[in-house]
Design a protein around this motif. Structure first.
Motif, PDB file in Angstrom:
ATOM      1  N   GLY A 352       0.777  -1.238   0.000  1.00  0.00           N
ATOM      2  CA  GLY A 352       0.000   0.000   0.000  1.00  0.00           C
ATOM      3  C   GLY A 352       0.802   1.278   0.000  1.00  0.00           C
ATOM      4  N   ALA A 353       2.138   1.168  -0.131  1.00  0.00           N
ATOM      5  CA  ALA A 353       2.974   2.377  -0.093  1.00  0.00           C
ATOM      6  C   ALA A 353       2.726   3.307  -1.272  1.00  0.00           C
ATOM      7  CB  ALA A 353       4.457   1.983  -0.039  1.00  0.00           C
ATOM      8  N   THR A 354       2.002   2.826  -2.257  1.00  0.00           N
ATOM      9  CA  THR A 354       1.691   3.673  -3.421  1.00  0.00           C
ATOM     10  C   THR A 354       0.502   4.600  -3.167  1.00  0.00           C
ATOM     11  OG1 THR A 354       0.311   1.890  -4.311  1.00  0.00           O
ATOM     12  CG2 THR A 354       2.601   1.992  -5.074  1.00  0.00           C
ATOM     13  N   LEU A 355      -0.151   4.461  -2.014  1.00  0.00           N
ATOM     14  CA  LEU A 355      -1.288   5.329  -1.711  1.00  0.00           C
ATOM     15  C   LEU A 355      -0.852   6.790  -1.712  1.00  0.00           C
ATOM     16  CD1 LEU A 355      -3.118   3.483   1.228  1.00  0.00           C
ATOM     17  CD2 LEU A 355      -3.865   3.655  -1.138  1.00  0.00           C
ATOM     18  N   SER A 356      -1.694   7.644  -2.311  1.00  0.00           N
ATOM     19  CA  SER A 356      -1.398   9.078  -2.345  1.00  0.00           C
ATOM     20  C   SER A 356      -1.751   9.724  -1.009  1.00  0.00           C
ATOM     21  CB  SER A 356      -2.199   9.748  -3.456  1.00  0.00           C
ATOM     22  OG  SER A 356      -3.583   9.725  -3.129  1.00  0.00           O
ATOM     23  N   ARG A 357      -1.286  10.960  -0.816  1.00  0.00           N
ATOM     24  CA  ARG A 357      -1.599  11.666   0.420  1.00  0.00           C
ATOM     25  C   ARG A 357      -3.107  11.905   0.535  1.00  0.00           C
ATOM     26  NH1 ARG A 357       1.298  14.295   4.515  1.00  0.00           N
ATOM     27  NH2 ARG A 357      -0.270  14.557   6.135  1.00  0.00           N
ATOM     28  N   LYS A 358      -3.757  12.170  -0.602  1.00  0.00           N
ATOM     29  CA  LYS A 358      -5.216  12.367  -0.566  1.00  0.00           C
ATOM     30  C   LYS A 358      -5.924  11.083  -0.136  1.00  0.00           C
ATOM     31  CE  LYS A 358      -9.273  13.668  -3.259  1.00  0.00           C
ATOM     32  NZ  LYS A 358     -10.056  12.579  -2.652  1.00  0.00           N
ATOM     33  N   GLU A 359      -5.465   9.942  -0.645  1.00  0.00           N
ATOM     34  CA  GLU A 359      -6.081   8.666  -0.261  1.00  0.00           C
ATOM     35  C   GLU A 359      -5.885   8.404   1.235  1.00  0.00           C
ATOM     36  OE1 GLU A 359      -5.864   5.811  -4.189  1.00  0.00           O
ATOM     37  OE2 GLU A 359      -3.958   6.423  -3.262  1.00  0.00           O
ATOM     38  N   ILE A 360      -4.707   8.744   1.753  1.00  0.00           N
ATOM     39  CA  ILE A 360      -4.462   8.581   3.182  1.00  0.00           C
ATOM     40  C   ILE A 360      -5.352   9.523   3.993  1.00  0.00           C
ATOM     41  CG2 ILE A 360      -2.740   8.854   5.012  1.00  0.00           C
ATOM     42  CD1 ILE A 360      -0.614   7.996   2.963  1.00  0.00           C
TER      43      ILE A 360
END
Length: 611
Positions: A352-360
């Motif tokens: 999941g390290a590809t998650l964007s800051r918006k997704e987080i």
């Protein structure tokens, strides 16, 4: 001629064509005509599904609850019949008589059970007409639920809905067969009973004969089935209607159905064995699926690993507690929580390290729904750790966290710190959300497990008292009886829940059958002798007259049926459900009643004065 006048003319023509059933006697259902009937005369009745005019020959698909069959109106048989068939519209009700023939080679329809054959009509009776439909009676057409519920009589004609209701009927029959084979007696319990509020609000029914007094609709048959055990009916079951005035959602209805059963002289495993027999038979006979051995998990283990007492075990992403590491770190948020008795747990979202800051940020808002004040995170990348909180941990602490969470390059770790109930609620729901996001949940799997060893009581902070986690008639573990008044928080219940793919489909317990233990439990939850007698006097009285040890369980039939049919909402397996706001759009209930009805019931409706 105007459109309206044409419509009126057609309507008048159709009305003139309407006929009575007369001496007609149906010989077959539409979906049951097969190649073995070729050459036979059949009489069919049903609804016009579609009509097609192919240059003088009219083809009509006739439908009933068993399926469809093609009817052929040919000029070779009757020109007059063809002209009559041309006036058929969707959902007209008709009866036909004709000969079953094999379809010409190359015109077979493999999608239909009756696709090898067709019926050449010799007689046609138009029994009733239909207005143009508000929506097509077709499974492929997407229709808003409010429209579907308003025209439920049309919605139920759709194959999917009809199949759901027939499936439910079969579920009832198999359930009854299992209980009958196991020596149970089916007994009905009352709908009009005494209000014994415990949990959800009761639905109240005013009495006309006794002004100011009310019946209550039963939230479950709990007290009556225990009375039946005292009476000597040692194996009872019932497919029971239950009523709860509570907030609604997809898996709740104000009135619902449960498979309820009770047994005398039993321990937990005896009740659980019967429940397993029911579930196995349902899955085998209805879906052809064999349910293997059902594992047992303690409440404490379920909460530790999954944060919930109804875990979905079809995928990983298990919770890991790191409170012991967090209490030593310099991250102020974690330290303050642990110093105040809270905990810190984490999830490793693999890859999941590809998650964007918006997704987080969106995930942070999501856990906020469950009371979490934030969502800390650490990305494990090939360039090192990325996170605003890493600087608050020593290298040793970070290594401990990475090892405990089995972190690898490409993972993202999520952390929640708060009171245990908040942490578990936030992370258990985050786990499910991440599982769906990453397509980790195999919908073809059937994972069943038992959850046991529940706490007997939970602390109600708002009311500053203990309350029963299940209900106050659940027996404590024999070895914990002495702790009832000394340390209620450590008492375990003889309760058991069946969980299917993350949904609680049934639950029950061994009951209290001794008056002295029941009185202690009432004391723990703050009921005085007077209150206990007022609410549950008839049960307490029964316990004085030779009550046997007993226990039981109930399945949520609507919920189980929905899971087995792959439906997200139980409304799709209930013939006439209410909306999420508790309304029946078909009938308009709830509704006002005449003033004289209220007067007979000695009820006056008061309205707040308008400003």
């Amino acid at each position: 001629m105007t459109y309206n006048s044409q419509a009126k003319s057609l309507k008048g023509e159709v009305i003139k064509m309407l006929e009575h059933l007369g001496e007609f006697e149906r010989t077959s259902y539409c979906g049951e005509v097969s190649a073995s009937d070729i050459g036979k005369k059949v009489k069919l009745a049903g609804w016009v599904d579609t009509t097609r005019d192919h240059g003088g020959v009219v083809f009509t698909d006739l439908r009933d609850r068993t399926g469809k069959i093609q009817i052929v109106f040919s000029p070779e048989i009757s020109e007059e019949l063809v002209e009559k068939a041309k006036k058929l519209k969707d959902e007209y009700v008709v009866a036909i008589e004709g000969e079953v023939r094999r379809r010409p080679s190359g015109t077979e329809n493999p999608k239909l059970k009756t696709g090898e054959v067709e019926v050449y009509a010799e007689k046609l009776k138009i029994l009733n007409k239909s207005l143009p439909l508000p929506f097509p009676v077709d499974d492929d057409v997407k229709v808003g639920e409010d429209i579907r519920l308003k025209y439920r009589f049309l919605d139920l004609r759709r194959k999917k809905m009809m199949d759901n209701i027939i499936f439910r009927h079969k579920l009832y029959q198999i359930t009854r067969n299992v209980f009958n084979e196991e020596g149970f007696i089916e007994i009905e319990t009352p709908f009009l009973t005494k209000s014994t509020p415990e949990g959800a609000r009761d639905f109240l029914v005013p009495s006309r004969i006794y002004p100011g007094k009310f019946y209550a609709l039963p939230q479950s048959p709990q007290l009556f089935k225990q009375i039946l055990m005292v009476a000597g009916f040692d194996r009872y079951y019932q497919i029971a209607r239950c009523f709860r005035d509570e907030d609604l959602r997809a898996d709740r209805q104000p009135e619902f159905t449960q498979v309820d059963f009770e047994m005398s002289f039993v321990r937990e495993k005896d009740v659980m064995n019967i429940a397993e027999k029911v579930l196995r038979r349902l899955y085998k006979e209805l879906l052809g699926i064999e349910i293997g051995e059902i594992p047992v998990m303690s409440y404490d283990e379920a909460m530790s690993r999954f944060g919930t007492d109804r875990p979905d075990t079809r995928f990983g992403l298990e919770l890991k507690e790191i409170t012991d590491i967090a209490e030593k770190c310099s991250f102020k948020v974690f330290r303050m929580v642990t110093e105040n008795g809270g905990i810190v747990k984490a999830i490793n979202f693999k890859g999941g390290a590809t998650l964007s800051r918006k997704e987080i940020d969106d995930l942070t808002k999501f856990v906020g729904i469950y009371g979490a004040k934030g969502l800390a995170w650490i990305k494990v990348t090939d360039k090192g750790l990325q996170s605003p909180i890493v600087k608050f941990f020593t290298e040793g602490e970070i290594n401990e966290i990475l090892k405990r969470l089995e972190a690898e390059v490409g993972d993202i770790l999520f952390f929640v710190a708060d009171k245990p109930d908040v942490v578990n609620a936030a992370l258990s729901n985050l786990r499910l959300k991440l599982g769906k996001m990453a397509d980790l949940i195999d919908d073809s799997k059937i994972n069943v497990l038992w959850i046991v060893d529940f706490p007997m009581f939970e602390w109600n902070e708002d009311e500053n008292r203990w309350e029963a986690l299940h209900h106050p008639f659940t027996s404590p573990k024999e070895e914990d009886v002495e702790k009832l008044l000394e340390d209620p928080g450590k008492v375990r219940a003889r309760a058991y829940d069946m969980v299917l793919n993350g949904v609680e489909v049934g639950g029950g317990s061994i009951r209290i059958y001794r008056e002295d233990i029941q009185e202690k439990v009432f004391k723990v939850i703050g009921l005085s002798d007077e209150e206990a007698k007022e609410r549950f006097g008839f049960l307490l009285e029964a316990l004085k007259y030779g009550a046997p040890p007993h226990g039981g369980m109930a399945f949520g039939l609507d919920r189980l049926c929905a899971i087995m049919r792959g439906e997200e909402s139980i409304r799709d397996v209930i013939a006439f459900p209410k909306t999420q706001r508790g309304q029946c759009l078909l009938t308009g209930a709830p509704d006002t009643v005449r003033p004289e009805q209220l007067e007979e019931l000695h009820i006056e409706i008061t309205k707040e004065e308008e400003e």
